[in-house]
Design a protein around this motif. Structure first.
Motif, mmCIF file in Angstrom:
data_model
loop_
_atom_site.group_PDB
_atom_site.id
_atom_site.type_symbol
_atom_site.label_atom_id
_atom_site.label_comp_id
_atom_site.label_asym_id
_atom_site.label_seq_id
_atom_site.Cartn_x
_atom_site.Cartn_y
_atom_site.Cartn_z
ATOM 1 N N LEU A 36 0.825 -1.209 0.000
ATOM 2 C CA LEU A 36 0.000 0.000 0.000
ATOM 3 C C LEU A 36 0.858 1.257 0.000
ATOM 4 O O LEU A 36 0.520 2.254 -0.643
ATOM 5 C CB LEU A 36 -0.940 -0.011 1.203
ATOM 6 C CG LEU A 36 -2.047 -1.063 1.158
ATOM 7 C CD1 LEU A 36 -2.801 -1.110 2.479
ATOM 8 C CD2 LEU A 36 -3.002 -0.788 0.009
ATOM 9 N N LYS A 76 1.889 1.666 -3.498
ATOM 10 C CA LYS A 76 0.733 2.072 -4.312
ATOM 11 C C LYS A 76 0.454 3.573 -4.172
ATOM 12 O O LYS A 76 0.028 4.224 -5.128
ATOM 13 C CB LYS A 76 -0.485 1.261 -3.889
ATOM 14 C CG LYS A 76 -1.739 1.520 -4.715
ATOM 15 C CD LYS A 76 -2.891 0.662 -4.202
ATOM 16 C CE LYS A 76 -4.192 1.044 -4.876
ATOM 17 N NZ LYS A 76 -5.349 0.279 -4.339
ATOM 18 N N THR A 101 -1.168 -3.606 -9.295
ATOM 19 C CA THR A 101 -2.001 -3.198 -8.160
ATOM 20 C C THR A 101 -3.475 -3.414 -8.469
ATOM 21 O O THR A 101 -4.245 -3.811 -7.587
ATOM 22 C CB THR A 101 -1.760 -1.722 -7.785
ATOM 23 O OG1 THR A 101 -2.124 -0.871 -8.878
ATOM 24 C CG2 THR A 101 -0.300 -1.479 -7.434
ATOM 25 N N GLN A 102 -3.867 -3.175 -9.694
ATOM 26 C CA GLN A 102 -5.268 -3.364 -10.068
ATOM 27 C C GLN A 102 -5.673 -4.830 -9.974
ATOM 28 O O GLN A 102 -6.757 -5.159 -9.475
ATOM 29 C CB GLN A 102 -5.510 -2.838 -11.489
ATOM 30 C CG GLN A 102 -5.430 -1.320 -11.601
ATOM 31 C CD GLN A 102 -5.477 -0.823 -13.039
ATOM 32 O OE1 GLN A 102 -5.219 -1.589 -13.981
ATOM 33 N NE2 GLN A 102 -5.788 0.440 -13.227
ATOM 34 N N TYR A 149 -4.218 -7.157 -8.108
ATOM 35 C CA TYR A 149 -4.206 -7.580 -6.703
ATOM 36 C C TYR A 149 -5.454 -7.070 -5.983
ATOM 37 O O TYR A 149 -6.119 -7.819 -5.255
ATOM 38 C CB TYR A 149 -2.944 -7.093 -5.992
ATOM 39 C CG TYR A 149 -2.931 -7.495 -4.539
ATOM 40 C CD1 TYR A 149 -2.684 -8.814 -4.167
ATOM 41 C CD2 TYR A 149 -3.210 -6.560 -3.541
ATOM 42 C CE1 TYR A 149 -2.709 -9.200 -2.836
ATOM 43 C CE2 TYR A 149 -3.236 -6.945 -2.198
ATOM 44 C CZ TYR A 149 -2.982 -8.263 -1.859
ATOM 45 O OH TYR A 149 -3.017 -8.647 -0.541
ATOM 46 N N ASP A 150 -5.794 -5.795 -6.189
ATOM 47 C CA ASP A 150 -6.982 -5.238 -5.542
ATOM 48 C C ASP A 150 -8.241 -5.980 -5.980
ATOM 49 O O ASP A 150 -9.158 -6.201 -5.179
ATOM 50 C CB ASP A 150 -7.115 -3.749 -5.864
ATOM 51 C CG ASP A 150 -6.097 -2.895 -5.116
ATOM 52 O OD1 ASP A 150 -5.419 -3.440 -4.216
ATOM 53 O OD2 ASP A 150 -5.977 -1.705 -5.433
ATOM 54 N N LYS A 151 -8.292 -6.350 -7.246
ATOM 55 C CA LYS A 151 -9.446 -7.097 -7.751
ATOM 56 C C LYS A 151 -9.592 -8.426 -7.025
ATOM 57 O O LYS A 151 -10.715 -8.838 -6.683
ATOM 58 C CB LYS A 151 -9.287 -7.331 -9.260
ATOM 59 C CG LYS A 151 -10.467 -8.024 -9.906
ATOM 60 C CD LYS A 151 -10.258 -8.162 -11.411
ATOM 61 C CE LYS A 151 -11.449 -8.860 -12.072
ATOM 62 N NZ LYS A 151 -11.252 -8.981 -13.549
ATOM 63 N N GLU A 154 -15.400 -3.471 -1.832
ATOM 64 C CA GLU A 154 -14.732 -2.321 -2.458
ATOM 65 C C GLU A 154 -14.519 -1.215 -1.430
ATOM 66 O O GLU A 154 -13.465 -0.562 -1.408
ATOM 67 C CB GLU A 154 -15.561 -1.815 -3.629
ATOM 68 C CG GLU A 154 -15.597 -2.776 -4.810
ATOM 69 C CD GLU A 154 -16.591 -2.368 -5.878
ATOM 70 O OE1 GLU A 154 -17.446 -1.491 -5.590
ATOM 71 O OE2 GLU A 154 -16.527 -2.915 -7.006
ATOM 72 N N ASN A 210 -11.653 -2.227 0.945
ATOM 73 C CA ASN A 210 -10.368 -2.102 0.257
ATOM 74 C C ASN A 210 -9.934 -0.637 0.152
ATOM 75 O O ASN A 210 -8.757 -0.310 0.348
ATOM 76 C CB ASN A 210 -10.457 -2.723 -1.128
ATOM 77 C CG ASN A 210 -9.108 -2.903 -1.783
ATOM 78 O OD1 ASN A 210 -8.215 -3.538 -1.232
ATOM 79 N ND2 ASN A 210 -8.942 -2.350 -2.981
ATOM 80 N N PHE A 221 -6.620 1.366 2.097
ATOM 81 C CA PHE A 221 -5.692 2.277 1.424
ATOM 82 C C PHE A 221 -5.620 3.608 2.166
ATOM 83 O O PHE A 221 -4.539 4.172 2.373
ATOM 84 C CB PHE A 221 -6.150 2.484 -0.020
ATOM 85 C CG PHE A 221 -5.242 3.359 -0.844
ATOM 86 C CD1 PHE A 221 -3.983 2.932 -1.216
ATOM 87 C CD2 PHE A 221 -5.659 4.624 -1.233
ATOM 88 C CE1 PHE A 221 -3.144 3.739 -1.971
ATOM 89 C CE2 PHE A 221 -4.828 5.437 -1.996
ATOM 90 C CZ PHE A 221 -3.573 4.991 -2.363
#
Length: 225
Positions: free
Chosen positions: A133, A136, A150-151, A153-155, A185, A188, A192
């Motif tokens: 993070l 990121k 990062t996209q 992993y976040d997904k 969402e 998450n 962040f």
């Protein structure tokens, strides 16, 4: 009297794993936006040009550090989240990992962290929160490949949290009205935000107040930790 030129010695061989470990610690402690390739080369006692050549540039070295973190920290964390996991414990682990810099008392949680297939590297001195993070956050320093990483992993985090929330709703450990995907969402995004607060040295009390407000919107009071 004749002058003799001193012959240049052979370039120092680069221990790739050692350099990645050094860069990983520097990035985690100071942030990738505040660490130069020159400082990494100096710490590793190698030539800067050789460092660039070995990793074909800074972008690849950052990615190697992200890969190291994924294998030793992220994947074990992800593997504990599914539709059978205890949602209150999962949420507490995700936030405590940031608020308390990875110091988590699993004895008090209804969840067990799977063992990593590799021995994790020690945390860097003064490493605040989560390396992933923190990296990121340094968006201007990241390449397109880092952003894609990062996209993805976040997904996956959102997918797994959605399953966990759906399972929790069946056991009354999450409010019935919450939407699993939207709530995942939300969690998450708040993780962040919590890393941003941790990096700016926000007080523990303030971070806990925010954590408790987040939990109160998702989990019935009798199940909160």
């Amino acid at each position: 009297m004749t002058n003799t030129k001193k012959k240049a010695g052979r370039p120092k061989l680069i221990n790739r794993d050692e350099v990645i470990n050094i860069a990983f610690h520097l990035y985690w402690e100071h942030g990738v936006e505040n660490v130069s390739m020159s400082s990494i080369a100096k710490k590793a006692n190698i030539d800067r040009a050789g460092l660039y050549k070995e990793f074909d540039g800074e972008d690849n070295l950052i990615q190697e550090c992200l890969n190291l973190y994924k294998e030793t920290f992220q994947l074990p964390m992800l593997n504990m989240i599914d539709d059978t996991s205890d949602l209150p414990s999962v949420i507490k682990v995700l936030f405590d990992a940031i608020i308390y810099d990875g110091q988590i008392n699993f004895d008090k949680l209804n969840i067990e962290l799977p063992e990593s297939t590799e021995d994790p590297p020690e945390r860097a001195n003064n490493a605040a929160g989560c390396f992933y993070l923190r990296t990121k956050i340094a968006n201007t320093k990241l390449s397109n490949s880092h952003i894609k990483y990062t996209q993805l992993y976040d997904k996956e985090v959102i997918r797994r949290l959605s399953l966990c929330i759906e399972g929790a709703k069946k056991n009354n450990r999450a409010y019935d009205h919450v939407d699993p995907t939207k709530t995942a969402e939300f969690i998450n995004a708040q993780i962040f935000l919590m890393q941003s607060l941790r990096s700016s040295q926000t007080s523990e009390e303030k971070m806990l107040d925010i954590y408790n407000m987040i939990v109160a919107t998702i989990i019935p009071e009798k199940y909160r930790l």
